[in-house]
Design a protein around this motif. Structure first.
Motif, short mmCIF file in Angstrom:
data_model
loop_
_atom_site.label_atom_id
_atom_site.label_comp_id
_atom_site.label_asym_id
_atom_site.label_seq_id
_atom_site.Cartn_x
_atom_site.Cartn_y
_atom_site.Cartn_z
N VAL A 116 0.85 -1.40 -0.09
CA VAL A 116 0.14 0.12 0.04
C VAL A 116 0.81 1.20 0.00
CG1 VAL A 116 -1.70 1.26 1.29
CG2 VAL A 116 -1.95 -1.17 1.15
N GLY A 117 1.97 1.10 0.72
CA GLY A 117 2.96 2.42 0.74
C GLY A 117 3.44 2.66 -0.86
N PRO A 228 0.45 -4.45 9.64
CA PRO A 228 0.78 -4.60 8.39
C PRO A 228 0.82 -3.21 7.53
CG PRO A 228 -1.36 -5.70 8.64
CD PRO A 228 -0.89 -4.97 9.83
N GLY A 229 2.01 -2.91 6.94
CA GLY A 229 2.95 -3.60 6.21
C GLY A 229 2.47 -4.88 5.18
N PHE A 230 2.86 -5.76 5.16
CA PHE A 230 2.56 -6.83 4.41
C PHE A 230 1.65 -8.00 5.33
CE2 PHE A 230 3.74 -10.60 1.50
CZ PHE A 230 2.52 -10.29 0.77
N ALA A 231 0.48 -7.99 5.16
CA ALA A 231 -0.32 -8.78 5.97
C ALA A 231 0.19 -10.37 5.71
CB ALA A 231 -1.68 -8.65 5.78
N ALA A 232 0.18 -11.21 6.96
CA ALA A 232 0.37 -12.51 6.93
C ALA A 232 -0.50 -13.23 6.00
CB ALA A 232 0.30 -13.32 8.41
N ASP A 233 -1.82 -12.75 6.00
CA ASP A 233 -2.97 -13.40 5.25
C ASP A 233 -2.56 -13.28 3.61
OD1 ASP A 233 -3.94 -11.52 7.17
OD2 ASP A 233 -5.74 -12.01 7.05
N LEU A 234 -1.91 -12.08 3.27
CA LEU A 234 -1.60 -11.83 1.99
C LEU A 234 -0.27 -12.79 1.49
CD1 LEU A 234 -2.02 -8.10 1.21
CD2 LEU A 234 -3.37 -10.05 0.39
N MET A 235 0.61 -13.10 2.46
CA MET A 235 1.68 -13.89 2.23
C MET A 235 1.03 -15.28 1.94
SD MET A 235 4.65 -15.08 1.70
CE MET A 235 5.75 -13.59 1.88
N LEU A 236 0.23 -15.77 2.68
CA LEU A 236 -0.42 -17.15 2.64
C LEU A 236 -1.13 -17.13 1.29
CD1 LEU A 236 -1.50 -19.78 3.73
CD2 LEU A 236 -3.40 -18.77 4.76
N LYS A 237 -1.94 -16.18 1.05
CA LYS A 237 -2.39 -16.19 -0.63
C LYS A 237 -1.35 -16.55 -1.25
CE LYS A 237 -4.24 -13.30 -4.22
NZ LYS A 237 -4.76 -11.90 -4.56
#
Ligand code: NAD
Length: 291
Positions: A116-117, A228-237
């Motif tokens: 997002v940043g 987040p930053g980069f959310a754990a949910d998106l890493m999982l995706k």
């Protein structure tokens, strides 16, 4: 340029705003999110796509990309380009490319890194798959929305680059976090650990640029309560997409699979949902070898 923009969520809205600020005429559509200032609101996805030279999509997943593509392709002008910046399956990108080709349209898959940043600051990196002509048409827009666009080959290759990169990222973040937790138990000071590893052969982006230990190294989500930053949910995706691609291509990816399982447990059965992906460190901190 006349641009259609479909999917104005966390990433899409600031990307569309940057295009407006650069002087482009942007018409947007989203099922739920509001239209940001300066973006003309369309009543439907086909209406946003009609008459546009480029239609950008920034959507949650491949199934939604497929349904949106089916809706907008018939509305698009011949020769226009569908530029999908979502992270989706390699196959979903190749299917959309084939549908565009059949309709006389260009197609690019251009997933992004930078979060997002990066979307707000216009500093995204685009990993791009698709034809040369479509890439040349989209290049000025990549320069506005990002700092780098790498043309990775034919359609689907942008998604391939994205999931390979993020598979490495997930694996190195887990490795960095478990090493910090081990160092703690061995009585090694975290600052000393950082000073050694960040300048030795264990260094990585996870350690050097996004250190998961609070108060150590550069500012990172660890210094902000792991928001987040980069959310754990998106890493999982992304790790799931990597495993789906590895299965389809018969690639042996044991660490990618282990990383996917760990993030799955973290997000679905523990407290990882909504936290940064580097919050693996407090997870490991609390645990011993038997859990
Ligand atoms: P988001 O959920 O905030 O935005 C997606 C938007 O799509 C939502 O506003 C939703 O209402 C809209 N939408 C869903 N179905 C639609 C439809 N049929 N027609 C029109 N609009 C529809 O997600 P995001 O964080 O903006 O992520 C978008 C994509 O970018 C995802 O594929 C994600 O994996 C990828 N990505 C996100 C990040 C990040 O840090 N957020 C980083 C890199 C890549």
């Amino acid at each position: 340029m006349k641009i259609g923009f479909i999917g104005l969520g966390n990433m899409g809205a600031p990307m569309a705003v940057n295009l407006v600020r650069a002087g482009h005429e942007v018409t947007g559509f989203d099922l739920a999110a509001p239209c940001p200032d300066g973006v003309a609101k369309a009543a439907s996805a086909p209406e946003a796509a009609k008459g546009a030279e480029i239609v950008i999509t920034m959507l949650p997943n491949g199934a939604i990309l497929k349904s949106v593509a089916e809706e907008i392709i018939p509305a698009m002008d011949k020769g226009a380009v569908l530029l999908d910046c979502s992270t989706v399956e390699v196959e979903a990108a190749r299917d959309a490319a084939a549908a565009c080709d059949k309709a006389g349209l260009g197609f690019l898959d251009a997933p992004v890194s930078g979060g997002v940043g990066g979307a707000a600051g216009g500093t995204l990196t685009f990993m791009v798959g698709g034809g040369e002509a479509a890439f040349a048409t989209a290049r000025p827009l990549f320069e506005i929305m990002g700092q780098k666009a790498v043309h990775c080959g034919p359609a689907g290759n942008g998604q391939a680059a994205k999931i390979c990169n993020n598979m490495i990222l997930g694996i190195t973040m887990i490795g960095t976090c478990e090493a910090f937790a081990l160092a703690d138990k061995l009585g090694l000071d975290r600052q000393a650990m950082f000073d050694v590893v960040s300048t030795s052969s264990g260094y990585s982006w996870s350690m050097n640029a996004y250190c998961p230990a609070p108060g150590i190294g550069p500012q990172s989500p660890a210094d902000n309560g792991y928001k987040p930053g980069f959310a754990a949910d998106l890493m999982l995706k992304d790790l799931r997409l990597a495993q789906a691609a590895a299965e389809a291509a018969d690639a042996d990816t044991p660490l990618g699979e282990a990383a996917m399982r760990l993030y799955e447990t973290f997000v679905e059965s523990e407290d990882g949902k909504g936290r940064d992906f580097s919050a693996m460190l407090p997870r490991f901190e609390k645990r011993g070898r038997s859990g």
